[in-house]
Structure formats: structure tokens, C-alpha cells
Scaffold this motif. Sequence first.
Motif, PDB file in Angstrom:
ATOM      1  N   MET A 145       0.846  -1.201   0.000  1.00 16.78           N
ATOM      2  CA  MET A 145       0.000   0.000   0.000  1.00 16.78           C
ATOM      3  C   MET A 145       0.877   1.246   0.000  1.00 16.78           C
ATOM      4  SD  MET A 145      -3.072   1.156   2.613  1.00 16.78           S
ATOM      5  CE  MET A 145      -2.067   1.222   4.083  1.00 16.78           C
ATOM      6  N   ARG A 146       0.628   2.153  -0.979  1.00 18.14           N
ATOM      7  CA  ARG A 146       1.351   3.417  -1.042  1.00 18.14           C
ATOM      8  C   ARG A 146       0.526   4.482  -0.329  1.00 18.14           C
ATOM      9  NH1 ARG A 146       1.651   1.741  -6.379  1.00 18.14           N
ATOM     10  NH2 ARG A 146       0.328   3.424  -7.137  1.00 18.14           N
ATOM     11  N   THR A 147       1.158   5.192   0.607  1.00 18.34           N
ATOM     12  CA  THR A 147       0.444   6.246   1.336  1.00 18.34           C
ATOM     13  C   THR A 147       1.311   7.483   1.439  1.00 18.34           C
ATOM     14  OG1 THR A 147       1.241   5.472   3.479  1.00 18.34           O
ATOM     15  CG2 THR A 147      -0.860   4.590   2.733  1.00 18.34           C
ATOM     16  N   LEU A 148       0.666   8.621   1.330  1.00 20.69           N
ATOM     17  CA  LEU A 148       1.268   9.902   1.660  1.00 20.69           C
ATOM     18  C   LEU A 148       0.416  10.502   2.765  1.00 20.69           C
ATOM     19  CD1 LEU A 148       1.948  11.172  -1.973  1.00 20.69           C
ATOM     20  CD2 LEU A 148       3.606  10.226  -0.370  1.00 20.69           C
ATOM     21  N   ALA A 149       0.743  11.709   3.185  1.00 23.87           N
ATOM     22  CA  ALA A 149       0.005  12.325   4.283  1.00 23.87           C
ATOM     23  C   ALA A 149      -1.488  12.380   3.991  1.00 23.87           C
ATOM     24  CB  ALA A 149       0.545  13.730   4.541  1.00 23.87           C
ATOM     25  N   SER A 150      -1.855  12.634   2.734  1.00 19.55           N
ATOM     26  CA  SER A 150      -3.273  12.737   2.398  1.00 19.55           C
ATOM     27  C   SER A 150      -3.589  11.907   1.161  1.00 19.55           C
ATOM     28  CB  SER A 150      -3.653  14.193   2.155  1.00 19.55           C
ATOM     29  OG  SER A 150      -2.877  14.740   1.098  1.00 19.55           O
ATOM     30  N   CYS A 151      -3.021  10.700   1.091  1.00 13.61           N
ATOM     31  CA  CYS A 151      -3.215   9.883  -0.100  1.00 13.61           C
ATOM     32  C   CYS A 151      -3.215   8.399   0.261  1.00 13.61           C
ATOM     33  CB  CYS A 151      -2.117  10.184  -1.125  1.00 13.61           C
ATOM     34  SG  CYS A 151      -2.204   9.187  -2.621  1.00 13.61           S
ATOM     35  N   ILE A 152      -4.157   7.656  -0.324  1.00 11.98           N
ATOM     36  CA  ILE A 152      -4.170   6.199  -0.217  1.00 11.98           C
ATOM     37  C   ILE A 152      -4.181   5.642  -1.631  1.00 11.98           C
ATOM     38  CG2 ILE A 152      -5.401   4.159   0.609  1.00 11.98           C
ATOM     39  CD1 ILE A 152      -6.841   5.955   2.631  1.00 11.98           C
ATOM     40  N   ASP A 153      -3.328   4.685  -1.897  1.00 12.90           N
ATOM     41  CA  ASP A 153      -3.322   4.002  -3.187  1.00 12.90           C
ATOM     42  C   ASP A 153      -2.937   2.557  -2.918  1.00 12.90           C
ATOM     43  OD1 ASP A 153      -3.111   3.080  -5.739  1.00 12.90           O
ATOM     44  OD2 ASP A 153      -1.895   4.739  -6.490  1.00 12.90           O
ATOM     45  N   SER A 154      -3.955   1.709  -2.787  1.00 15.01           N
ATOM     46  CA  SER A 154      -3.736   0.374  -2.255  1.00 15.01           C
ATOM     47  C   SER A 154      -4.422  -0.687  -3.107  1.00 15.01           C
ATOM     48  CB  SER A 154      -4.273   0.320  -0.820  1.00 15.01           C
ATOM     49  OG  SER A 154      -4.204  -0.982  -0.292  1.00 15.01           O
ATOM     50  N   LEU A 155      -3.752  -1.804  -3.316  1.00 11.81           N
ATOM     51  CA  LEU A 155      -4.335  -2.990  -3.935  1.00 11.81           C
ATOM     52  C   LEU A 155      -4.132  -4.127  -2.950  1.00 11.81           C
ATOM     53  CD1 LEU A 155      -5.631  -4.305  -6.445  1.00 11.81           C
ATOM     54  CD2 LEU A 155      -3.315  -4.726  -7.303  1.00 11.81           C
ATOM     55  N   GLU A 156      -5.235  -4.685  -2.453  1.00  7.58           N
ATOM     56  CA  GLU A 156      -5.149  -5.594  -1.317  1.00  7.58           C
ATOM     57  C   GLU A 156      -5.956  -6.861  -1.518  1.00  7.58           C
ATOM     58  OE1 GLU A 156      -6.298  -3.527   2.223  1.00  7.58           O
ATOM     59  OE2 GLU A 156      -5.334  -1.664   1.587  1.00  7.58           O
ATOM     60  N   LYS A 157      -5.449  -7.940  -0.942  1.00  7.09           N
ATOM     61  CA  LYS A 157      -6.165  -9.213  -0.907  1.00  7.09           C
ATOM     62  C   LYS A 157      -6.801  -9.368   0.463  1.00  7.09           C
ATOM     63  CE  LYS A 157      -3.619 -12.892  -0.699  1.00  7.09           C
ATOM     64  NZ  LYS A 157      -2.678 -13.956  -1.103  1.00  7.09           N
ATOM     65  N   ILE A 158      -8.106  -9.633   0.483  1.00  8.67           N
ATOM     66  CA  ILE A 158      -8.803  -9.841   1.746  1.00  8.67           C
ATOM     67  C   ILE A 158      -9.659 -11.103   1.639  1.00  8.67           C
ATOM     68  CG2 ILE A 158      -8.860  -7.370   2.298  1.00  8.67           C
ATOM     69  CD1 ILE A 158     -11.808  -7.362   1.477  1.00  8.67           C
ATOM     70  N   GLN A 159     -10.183 -11.542   2.766  1.00  7.19           N
ATOM     71  CA  GLN A 159     -11.068 -12.699   2.800  1.00  7.19           C
ATOM     72  C   GLN A 159     -12.515 -12.227   2.888  1.00  7.19           C
ATOM     73  OE1 GLN A 159     -10.668 -16.228   3.047  1.00  7.19           O
ATOM     74  NE2 GLN A 159      -8.499 -16.075   2.520  1.00  7.19           N
ATOM     75  N   LEU A 160     -13.338 -12.695   1.961  1.00  4.45           N
ATOM     76  CA  LEU A 160     -14.776 -12.426   2.010  1.00  4.45           C
ATOM     77  C   LEU A 160     -15.504 -13.747   1.807  1.00  4.45           C
ATOM     78  CD1 LEU A 160     -15.039  -9.242  -0.283  1.00  4.45           C
ATOM     79  CD2 LEU A 160     -15.073  -9.294   2.223  1.00  4.45           C
ATOM     80  N   GLY A 161     -16.314 -14.115   2.745  1.00  6.68           N
ATOM     81  CA  GLY A 161     -17.043 -15.373   2.623  1.00  6.68           C
ATOM     82  C   GLY A 161     -16.131 -16.572   2.485  1.00  6.68           C
ATOM     83  N   GLY A 162     -14.970 -16.512   3.141  1.00  7.54           N
ATOM     84  CA  GLY A 162     -14.026 -17.613   3.085  1.00  7.54           C
ATOM     85  C   GLY A 162     -13.281 -17.718   1.772  1.00  7.54           C
ATOM     86  N   CYS A 163     -13.332 -16.679   0.951  1.00  7.93           N
ATOM     87  CA  CYS A 163     -12.702 -16.700  -0.369  1.00  7.93           C
ATOM     88  C   CYS A 163     -11.775 -15.501  -0.515  1.00  7.93           C
ATOM     89  CB  CYS A 163     -13.792 -16.658  -1.447  1.00  7.93           C
ATOM     90  SG  CYS A 163     -13.200 -16.622  -3.139  1.00  7.93           S
ATOM     91  N   GLU A 164     -10.554 -15.742  -1.025  1.00  8.77           N
ATOM     92  CA  GLU A 164      -9.622 -14.634  -1.260  1.00  8.77           C
ATOM     93  C   GLU A 164     -10.145 -13.741  -2.380  1.00  8.77           C
ATOM     94  OE1 GLU A 164      -5.724 -16.075  -2.118  1.00  8.77           O
ATOM     95  OE2 GLU A 164      -5.285 -16.541  -0.012  1.00  8.77           O
ATOM     96  N   GLN A 165     -10.260 -12.436  -2.079  1.00  3.09           N
ATOM     97  CA  GLN A 165     -10.752 -11.487  -3.069  1.00  3.09           C
ATOM     98  C   GLN A 165      -9.931 -10.203  -2.985  1.00  3.09           C
ATOM     99  OE1 GLN A 165     -15.091 -11.423  -3.566  1.00  3.09           O
ATOM    100  NE2 GLN A 165     -15.264 -13.073  -2.069  1.00  3.09           N
ATOM    101  N   TRP A 166      -9.925  -9.443  -4.083  1.00  3.01           N
ATOM    102  CA  TRP A 166      -9.064  -8.281  -4.190  1.00  3.01           C
ATOM    103  C   TRP A 166      -9.866  -6.991  -4.276  1.00  3.01           C
ATOM    104  CZ3 TRP A 166      -3.648  -8.139  -4.319  1.00  3.01           C
ATOM    105  CH2 TRP A 166      -3.025  -9.400  -4.279  1.00  3.01           C
ATOM    106  N   ILE A 167      -9.357  -5.977  -3.587  1.00  4.10           N
ATOM    107  CA  ILE A 167      -9.951  -4.644  -3.642  1.00  4.10           C
ATOM    108  C   ILE A 167      -8.856  -3.608  -3.903  1.00  4.10           C
ATOM    109  CG2 ILE A 167     -11.930  -5.159  -2.150  1.00  4.10           C
ATOM    110  CD1 ILE A 167     -10.379  -3.832   0.174  1.00  4.10           C
ATOM    111  N   SER A 168      -9.217  -2.521  -4.547  1.00  3.92           N
ATOM    112  CA  SER A 168      -8.336  -1.363  -4.634  1.00  3.92           C
ATOM    113  C   SER A 168      -8.981  -0.237  -3.833  1.00  3.92           C
ATOM    114  CB  SER A 168      -8.127  -0.919  -6.087  1.00  3.92           C
ATOM    115  OG  SER A 168      -9.293  -0.307  -6.603  1.00  3.92           O
ATOM    116  N   ILE A 169      -8.148   0.516  -3.147  1.00  2.00           N
ATOM    117  CA  ILE A 169      -8.609   1.658  -2.354  1.00  2.00           C
ATOM    118  C   ILE A 169      -7.757   2.851  -2.752  1.00  2.00           C
ATOM    119  CG2 ILE A 169      -9.043   2.583  -0.053  1.00  2.00           C
ATOM    120  CD1 ILE A 169      -8.957  -0.294   1.016  1.00  2.00           C
TER     121      ILE A 169
END
Length: 317
Positions: A1-25
Motif C-alpha cells: 500500500m502506497r500512502t502519503l500524508a493525504s493519499c491512499i493508493d492500495s491494492l489488497e487481498k482480503i477474505q470475504l465469505g471464506g474466499c480470497e478477493q481483491w480490492i483497490s482503495i
Amino acid sequence: MRTLASCIDSLEKIQLGGCEQWISIRSRQPEGPILLFLHGGPGTAQIFFSRKPQRELEHHFIVVNWDQRGSGKSYNKNIKQSEMTIDTFLHDTQELIEYLTKRFNKEKIFLVGHSWGSILGMKLAASRPDLIFAYIGIGQIVDMKKGEIVSYNYTLQQAIKSNNNKAIQELKRIGLPPYPDLNSAGIQRKWLSIFKGTMRKGNIYKTILANMTLSDVSISYILKFVKGIMFSLQSLDNEQMNINLMQEVPRVTVPVYFCEGKYDYTVPFELAEEYIKVLEAPQKRIVWFDNSGHLPNFEEPKKFNDFCISLLGKNEA
């Protein structure tokens, strides 16, 4: 995840319903509300081609794109078709919203559903209004069976009007929906695109190419994207075809806005007009996009972004 003081730029793998899924923030305003996009398809994951058209939204929202179960980066050959149901996707969506609100210490979110995603969006707006400030439907699905008939008739009329004998022959050969297979549906969609009932200018493939960013895409992603579309359509098309939100969701307790292209015959805009008239909601209206078909958020991104930004304050509790 890339962050600055006022910036989020993230590509992340999380678990939803027991399944690996990807989100961007992505956000340049991390104190802003969450804006979650539910992509269309089923299976048309949009993380890798959403950055450019959504850039302005990042100055006002925490913008979240999600490659749904079986789509894009979330495609996995081990996912079972039996898991691919609307109820499963509704549980995934709810779990994702709860994850985001807890993570960013928010009470609610703004929810956007496009086409297939608009089924999930309306159903969530009805079942979990406590999680949603407002719902925005793009190319809103209403009654799939009726919509497919309207779409087919429009395409055949355009073929006859333009004296396109090849189109007339192919369309008459497959006949009125319901279609016997996805190949027949693909023939109708091919001619619909040619007759500008999908997008007013260009097509979905050119749109993806014009908006994709190298930082968000890879060869493996493209392969998963293609496999995910086919897997998702094969898994969900039958259930999707039985959707009739006019009957299933006659009322909601959150504001509802439909963003409709005046040339949309993929999911015919006339049905959204019918639905908004009878839908019970505290606030409701259609926002028309005069130069768009089924993808107004990509065809007229400034107008779409300006509309989303205009909701700030108005619908926040």
C-alpha cells in the motif's frame, strides 16, 4: 500500500465469505466518505481500468473497487460454481461494506452498482439500509427477461432500418430470448454494439484499452479477467435472467439515483423509467446521460463524477 500524508493508493487481498478477493482503495481525501463500486458483468472486473475515469472522485471520497468472487484478480480455478449465487455475492458485499466501515471508522457508505452490480446494489439497499447513505444505479437492471426482449427487438429494428441482411439473418436465426446458450446471446450483443445500443461511441474493448493503467494490470491479470468473465457468466446467467426487481424490491428506505444513458439497450433505459415511477423511496430520480449507452460513468465521466460529488452533505447523516 502506497500512502502519503493525504493519499491512499492500495491494492489488497482480503477474505470475504471464506474466499480470497481483491480490492483497490484510492483516495486523496481519507477523511471523506467511502464510495464502493459493484462492477457489471457478471465478471467484468474493473480495478485495472477504473483509475483514470474515477480520479476526480478520489479528491472527495475513499474510492473502492472490488474484483468480485470469480472475477479479475479474484478469479481462482478452485472456486466452485455452486458458490456462485446471488445470495453468496450479497453476503460478500455486506461483509466488504462492514470491513470498510470498521477499517475507516465510518457509519455508512455510498454504494454504486453497474448493470449486474445493480442487482446486488438494490437488494443491499433494501436489506441493509443501515449501511448505506445512498444508492447509485448505473444501467440499472429491473426485469431481465423483459429487458432482453426489448433489447432484441431494438437490435432487429435497427438491422431492418439499415438494410443489414447479415444482421437480420443472424438475429432471426437465434430468435427472441430466452436464448438457448451464451453464444446466441453473444450474437445479439455483437449486433447491438454495432448499432450503438451498448455505447454511443466506440465499444467496451476500446474503453478498457483507453482507461487501463500499467500500474494496475499484468499479463496474468488479463488472463484471469478473460477466464473470470466466462466462468461468471456460465455460473450466474440463469439466476440473473430470473431477476425482476420491480417485484423483488418495491421499496427502499435510502435515496436512490439511476444514472441512465439515453442510448442504453443493453439494459434498456425504459425499464428504469418504469421502475423509478413505482419504487417507494425517500428520494429518487433518474440522472440522464445524453451521449451515453450502457456505460455513462466511462462515456461521460465528468458528468457522472460531478453528480456523485453533488451528493455529499445532501445524503450524509
